[in-house]
Design a protein around this motif. Structure first.
Motif, PDB file in Angstrom:
ATOM      1  N   TYR A 352       3.715 -11.902   2.060  1.00 40.75           N
ATOM      2  CA  TYR A 352       2.609 -11.179   1.886  1.00 40.75           C
ATOM      3  C   TYR A 352       1.655 -11.429   0.850  1.00 40.75           C
ATOM      4  CZ  TYR A 352       5.330  -8.097   5.350  1.00 40.75           C
ATOM      5  OH  TYR A 352       6.130  -7.716   6.025  1.00 40.75           O
ATOM      6  N   GLU A 355      -1.438  -9.413  -0.543  1.00 41.73           N
ATOM      7  CA  GLU A 355      -1.561  -7.867  -0.853  1.00 41.73           C
ATOM      8  C   GLU A 355      -0.840  -7.624  -2.247  1.00 41.73           C
ATOM      9  OE1 GLU A 355       0.176  -5.865   2.308  1.00 41.73           O
ATOM     10  OE2 GLU A 355      -0.391  -7.120   3.864  1.00 41.73           O
ATOM     11  N   LYS A 392      -4.520  -8.311  -6.827  1.00 35.72           N
ATOM     12  CA  LYS A 392      -4.221  -8.063  -5.216  1.00 35.72           C
ATOM     13  C   LYS A 392      -3.782  -9.392  -4.672  1.00 35.72           C
ATOM     14  CE  LYS A 392      -5.632  -5.947  -0.981  1.00 35.72           C
ATOM     15  NZ  LYS A 392      -6.601  -5.278  -0.279  1.00 35.72           N
TER      16      LYS A 392
END
Length: 481
Positions: A352, A355, A392
């Protein structure tokens, strides 16, 4: 030779054989004991025998001089309950059926403690469980206490059956937040602590590290008590004493991360036949089960994926494995990372990359040092390396030379000079995932709340490996290159 002399000599020989057989039978019955001291949330370099001059661990420092200390011991996951479930089964988290935080070990999973129990050992868990019901784990006794989880250990040692060898799984709650100070260890002040470079040096961080230091020292206090009681009972020389942890220190970019600050564990082993010293040999916590079983003379079940490093205890150059693997799964936030360590290199793959890459100890404002850290980020007070946690957008791949870069700040994954090692790491990880049945969940467990605030636990999603029935797979993945 006269008949009388012949018969007399024959009698002496028969007596000697009978006496020798008696010794052999006695030696066979004298199985080694085990005390497995597993601490909560402690990194190696927060202990005196790993070089920390700020934390007081005198009992462990003395024990280390009679033990083998491992400088390259890795966990399979840097998260409390899945790490413990991995250790007790000798299986990777996605193969246990309990790969995420606060998931109990399925009762059909086999534990090495059941092997000890079936072999006539008295088995006890005293302190933190975090794995499941005692009936399915293989313990005769399970007790707990607060604040440290260690208060009843002496009673358990004294009350054990004296006609059986024993395996004590002594699991402290130390050093887990929230800190509970008592008279069993030194009290530290804020100026006494040493701030690791991934943490912001502020009053909240220093205050929490002072509380953490106290609980680290409290594990040392109880280590001393255990060793003293074993000596009093005359069992010290026949007991393997193991000191280790389930994951790294509970602070920013440590616990739950794939860097050495989270996934590397202290490991000290003292006992029969153990040669004192230090070793660079690579070992994994998935290997504990196989090692303990071999030391006890017991057969390793086919379900155990780890390999024994028992030979390393007397031959510090012996390498039981060339490569170690670890995983990162849901831990308050949705996560899926995999780690490969071989030679001087550590590789991380992130499923991921778009994220946040955080856990409670890195993001939750329920911890005042975490709130202080993110406020410092807003005010531009963090270093470039500290700021990486707050971004992020996270990299899909990272590569570090752990010898040159012990804190893993310098990512070499895009370095043209590292192309060959990158291909090697990718290949090793692909083989491990395929052979052990690992998979990225299509319906992962969602975050428990927002970035900085925890919420209620929602419905769990799919576990990693579930799509491939990984709980039925026993393949160990690559071990030797």
């Amino acid at each position: 030779m006269k008949r009388r002399t012949f018969l007399r000599n024959l009698g002496f020989q028969a007596a000697a054989l009978t006496f020798g057989a008696g010794l052999a039978i006695g030696a066979e019955k004298k199985k080694p004991n085990f005390v497995f001291f597993i601490t909560d949330d402690i990194s190696p370099h927060d202990l005196g025998f790993y070089g920390n001059q700020h934390v007081k661990t005198p009992n462990l420092d003395r024990a280390a001089k009679q033990s083998l200390v491992f400088d390259n011991a890795y966990l399979t996951i840097s998260s409390c309950s899945p790490s413990r479930c991995s250790i007790i089964t000798g299986r990777y988290p996605h193969n246990t059926g309990a790969p995420e935080l606060h998931t109990p070990l399925p009762k059909q999973q086999h534990t090495f403690m059941q092997e000890f129990h079936n072999a006539g050992y008295y088995t006890a868990l005293a302190g933190k469980n975090h794995m499941g019901r005692k009936e399915s784990l293989g313990f005769d006794l399970v007790v707990d206490s607060r604040p440290s989880g260690s208060e009843k250990w002496m009673d358990v040692l004294k009350g054990r059956p004296k006609d059986k060898p024993f395996f004590m799984w002594f699991a402290s709650h130390d050093a887990h937040r929230a800190w509970q100070i008592n008279d069993k260890a030194p009290k530290y002040e804020r100026e006494d602590v040493n701030i690791p470079p991934m943490m912001y040096d502020g009053p909240a961080a220093r205050g929490n590290l002072a509380g953490y230091y106290h609980e680290v020292s409290r594990t040392d206090h109880y280590a001393g008590k255990v060793l003293e009681e074993l000596k009093r009972q005359g069992e010290l020389e026949n007991t393997y004493f193991i000191y280790t942890a389930d994951n790294g220190r509970p602070f920013i970019r440590c616990k739950n991360y794939m860097y050495d600050s989270g996934i590397k564990t202290p490991l000290l082993i003292k006992g029969p036949g153990v040669k004192q010293g230090r070793t660079d040999s690579l070992v994994s916590s998935v290997d504990y089960a196989a090692t303990f079983l071999e030391l006890a003379g017991l057969k390793k079940p086919e379900t155990v994926q780890g390999v024994s490093f028992a030979r390393t205890l007397s031959n510090h150059q012996h390498q039981s494995r060339d490569v170690a693997f670890a995983e990162r799964n849901w831990h308050v936030y949705k996560l899926h990372e995999r780690m490969v360590r071989t030679g001087d290199w550590l590789y991380i793959w992130n499923a991921y990359p778009g994220e946040y890459n955080v856990c409670g100890e890195s993001a939750s404002y329920g911890f005042d040092d975490v709130k202080e850290f993110w406020k410092a980020a807003e005010e531009g007070k963090l270093t470039v390396n500290q700021m990486k946690v707050t971004k992020k957008e996270q990299p899909e791949e990272q590569l570090f030379n752990v010898r040159e870069d012990p804190h893993q700040f310098c990512d070499r994954s895009k370095d043209p000079a590292c192309k060959e090692i990158m291909n090697k790491m990718r290949s090793l990880l692909d083989r491990w995932k395929k052979q052990t049945g690992d998979s990225v969940p299509k319906n992962p467990t969602p975050d428990r709340g927002t970035l900085h605030h925890n919420g209620k636990m929602g419905k769990r999603g799919d576990f990693p490996g579930a799509a491939n029935n990984a709980t039925e797979i026993n393949h160990p993945g690559p071990i030797k290159l």
